[in-house]
Enzyme design. Structure first.
Site, mmCIF file in Angstrom:
data_model
loop_
_atom_site.group_PDB
_atom_site.id
_atom_site.type_symbol
_atom_site.label_atom_id
_atom_site.label_comp_id
_atom_site.label_asym_id
_atom_site.label_seq_id
_atom_site.Cartn_x
_atom_site.Cartn_y
_atom_site.Cartn_z
ATOM 1 N N ASP A 8 0.754 -1.270 0.080
ATOM 2 C CA ASP A 8 -0.041 -0.042 0.085
ATOM 3 C C ASP A 8 0.830 1.201 -0.079
ATOM 4 O O ASP A 8 1.851 1.460 0.676
ATOM 5 C CB ASP A 8 -0.926 0.123 1.242
ATOM 6 C CG ASP A 8 -1.647 -1.035 1.430
ATOM 7 O OD1 ASP A 8 -1.292 -2.153 1.359
ATOM 8 O OD2 ASP A 8 -3.058 -0.733 1.333
ATOM 9 N N ASP A 62 -0.762 -2.703 -4.321
ATOM 10 C CA ASP A 62 -1.949 -2.689 -3.489
ATOM 11 C C ASP A 62 -2.386 -1.464 -3.629
ATOM 12 O O ASP A 62 -2.297 -0.767 -4.635
ATOM 13 C CB ASP A 62 -1.531 -3.167 -2.008
ATOM 14 C CG ASP A 62 -2.654 -3.931 -1.323
ATOM 15 O OD1 ASP A 62 -3.742 -3.225 -1.083
ATOM 16 O OD2 ASP A 62 -2.457 -4.782 -0.851
ATOM 17 N N ASP A 63 -3.127 -0.947 -2.577
ATOM 18 C CA ASP A 63 -3.885 0.296 -2.607
ATOM 19 C C ASP A 63 -3.146 1.595 -2.802
ATOM 20 O O ASP A 63 -1.964 1.476 -2.151
ATOM 21 C CB ASP A 63 -4.928 0.575 -1.543
ATOM 22 C CG ASP A 63 -5.936 -0.429 -1.469
ATOM 23 O OD1 ASP A 63 -6.503 -0.972 -2.337
ATOM 24 O OD2 ASP A 63 -6.490 -0.522 -0.058
ATOM 25 N N HIS A 89 -4.185 -1.347 -6.660
ATOM 26 C CA HIS A 89 -5.471 -1.765 -6.587
ATOM 27 C C HIS A 89 -6.258 -0.646 -6.530
ATOM 28 O O HIS A 89 -7.337 -0.764 -6.293
ATOM 29 C CB HIS A 89 -5.596 -2.655 -5.069
ATOM 30 C CG HIS A 89 -4.916 -3.887 -5.283
ATOM 31 N ND1 HIS A 89 -4.779 -4.694 -3.932
ATOM 32 C CD2 HIS A 89 -4.384 -4.822 -6.043
ATOM 33 C CE1 HIS A 89 -4.332 -5.911 -4.134
ATOM 34 N NE2 HIS A 89 -3.960 -5.827 -5.726
ATOM 35 N N ARG A 99 -12.694 3.178 -5.102
ATOM 36 C CA ARG A 99 -13.506 2.011 -4.399
ATOM 37 C C ARG A 99 -13.810 2.660 -3.063
ATOM 38 O O ARG A 99 -13.250 3.254 -2.440
ATOM 39 C CB ARG A 99 -12.680 0.883 -4.453
ATOM 40 C CG ARG A 99 -13.051 -0.147 -3.429
ATOM 41 C CD ARG A 99 -12.083 -1.426 -3.610
ATOM 42 N NE ARG A 99 -10.979 -1.319 -3.138
ATOM 43 C CZ ARG A 99 -9.931 -2.410 -3.140
ATOM 44 N NH1 ARG A 99 -10.524 -3.650 -2.983
ATOM 45 N NH2 ARG A 99 -8.690 -2.248 -2.724
ATOM 46 N N LYS A 108 -14.821 0.392 0.298
ATOM 47 C CA LYS A 108 -15.054 -1.032 0.948
ATOM 48 C C LYS A 108 -15.497 -0.879 2.435
ATOM 49 O O LYS A 108 -14.425 -0.442 3.114
ATOM 50 C CB LYS A 108 -14.041 -1.911 0.497
ATOM 51 C CG LYS A 108 -12.536 -1.370 0.946
ATOM 52 C CD LYS A 108 -11.644 -2.475 0.280
ATOM 53 C CE LYS A 108 -10.202 -2.195 0.934
ATOM 54 N NZ LYS A 108 -9.027 -3.129 0.510
#
Length: 367
Positions: free
Chosen positions: A185, A205-206, A227, A258, A260
């Site tokens: 991340d 990743d993010d 991501h 996103r 989540k």
């Protein structure tokens, strides 16, 4: 000469010495090894030369208020399987000038395709930022796992940063054919009054993950290979509000934008989220995804996180997804997504439409 006159003259003679006394910390400290840190942080100017941090040690700067830090060479971290962090800086009203120099995490010595989900222990996060003020022009190369954890005590602007974990895109002998870098991340944020801008992040990743907080701006950044830009995952009893995601470029990520939330979470709210002027291309899975079933994807959603005021407004958000991807997926629990959301500044192309479930308050957009 009278005694009074002699006393007065003597007293006045001391005045220049009193006035000229230096303020506490008015010195320059130089760091060329960890042995130099304790003396250097007593100064309000700290210069960091190139050196290697010994394995299993944190390069920790606990700074005086108002300190200016100048990175004057590249800092490398020797390898050990331990919890980390590798670097930590704290203080108020700090000016941290990276001058384009690098913190090198030696990530390839840790990467096994598993990140924090198994394999060898990896120092994470690599960089803990606990300052207010400014933090700029710093490069991070090859983090073992997560890069930045940000928990600023007051307003902080992070700008002109580079995170380069591009080498982690390739498999290695430990990763079983998958990308060797994992859980890398870029920025994990649980904070308020933070701006991250004009930076480039290449990771697995993010790019950004906001877990809680308010008044956070993420603008003018480029996110490559990971991501996407994420709010969440949202756990129980947290608030996220006043988030602006503006004018970013998202290239070849799993997701574009996103939100989540954990299916099991309760007592949390997400509100006042604005997406404006973002451009995403080559998105592999979902252009826009709002999902309340985490850690599942588009499973049965929970209802314990209330989401409101998620808007695509202002400048157009242009998102292009790959042929096998979904343009938009919304998966809200019953009654958990509320109000009216303005999505008039969202344009999505490519792939297949996706679905909007559990919420009928989106205006200005249709699949």
């Amino acid at each position: 000469m009278s005694a009074f006159f002699r006393f007065t003259t003597a007293l006045l003679a001391l005045v220049p010495y009193v006035v000229a006394a230096p303020a506490a910390g008015a010195c320059t400290g130089t760091i060329s090894s960890l042995d130099d840190v304790s003396a250097a942080v007593k100064c309000t100017t700290v210069n960091i030369n190139a050196f290697t941090v010994p394995a299993g040690k944190t390069f920790n700067l606990d700074l005086l208020d108002g300190t200016t830090v100048n990175l004057q060479g590249d800092v490398k971290f020797a390898v050990k399987n331990w919890a980390g962090p590798l670097f930590q800086v704290s203080g108020k009203s700090i000016t941290f000038n990276g001058n384009g120099h690098t913190f090198d995490g030696n990530g390839a010595s840790y990467w096994d395709g598993k990140g924090g989900n198994g394999g060898v222990q990896k120092p994470a996060p690599m960089m803990k930022i606990k300052i207010s003020g400014t933090y700029s022009n710093v490069k991070v190369l090859n983090s073992p796992a997560r890069v930045y954890s940000v928990s600023n005590p007051a307003k902080l602007t992070m700008s002109k940063l580079t995170i380069d974990n591009s080498a982690g895109d390739k498999p290695n002998s430990q990763s079983g054919g998958k990308a060797a870098g994992h859980n890398t991340d870029g920025f994990d944020c649980s904070t308020k009054d933070l701006t991250i801008e004009n930076s480039t992040i290449h990771n697995q990743d993010d790019c950004l993950a906001i877990n809680k907080g308010s008044n956070i701006v993420f603008q003018g950044n480029t996110c490559i290979g990971g991501h996407g830009i994420s709010i969440g995952s949202i756990d129980s009893d947290v608030t996220v509000s006043g988030i602006q995601i503006k004018n970013n470029i998202i290239q070849d990520n799993d997701n574009g934008l996103r939100i989540k939330t954990k299916k099991s979470a309760s007592g949390s709210t997400v509100s006042g989220i604005t997406f404006s002027g973002n451009t995403a291309t080559g998105i592999r899975k979902y252009g826009v995804i709002i999902d309340q079933s985490y850690p599942s994807t588009l499973g049965t959603p929970g209802t314990g996180v209330k989401i409101s005021g998620v808007n695509f407004a202002g400048s157009t958000n242009s998102i292009s997804v790959a042929s096998g991807a979904k343009r938009v997926e919304v998966n809200c629990g019953s009654g958990a997504c509320t109000g009216t959301w303005d999505w008039s500044a969202l344009k999505v192309s490519g792939g297949s439409a996706g679905d909007i479930k559990g919420f009928s308050g989106i205006k200005g957009f249709s699949l």
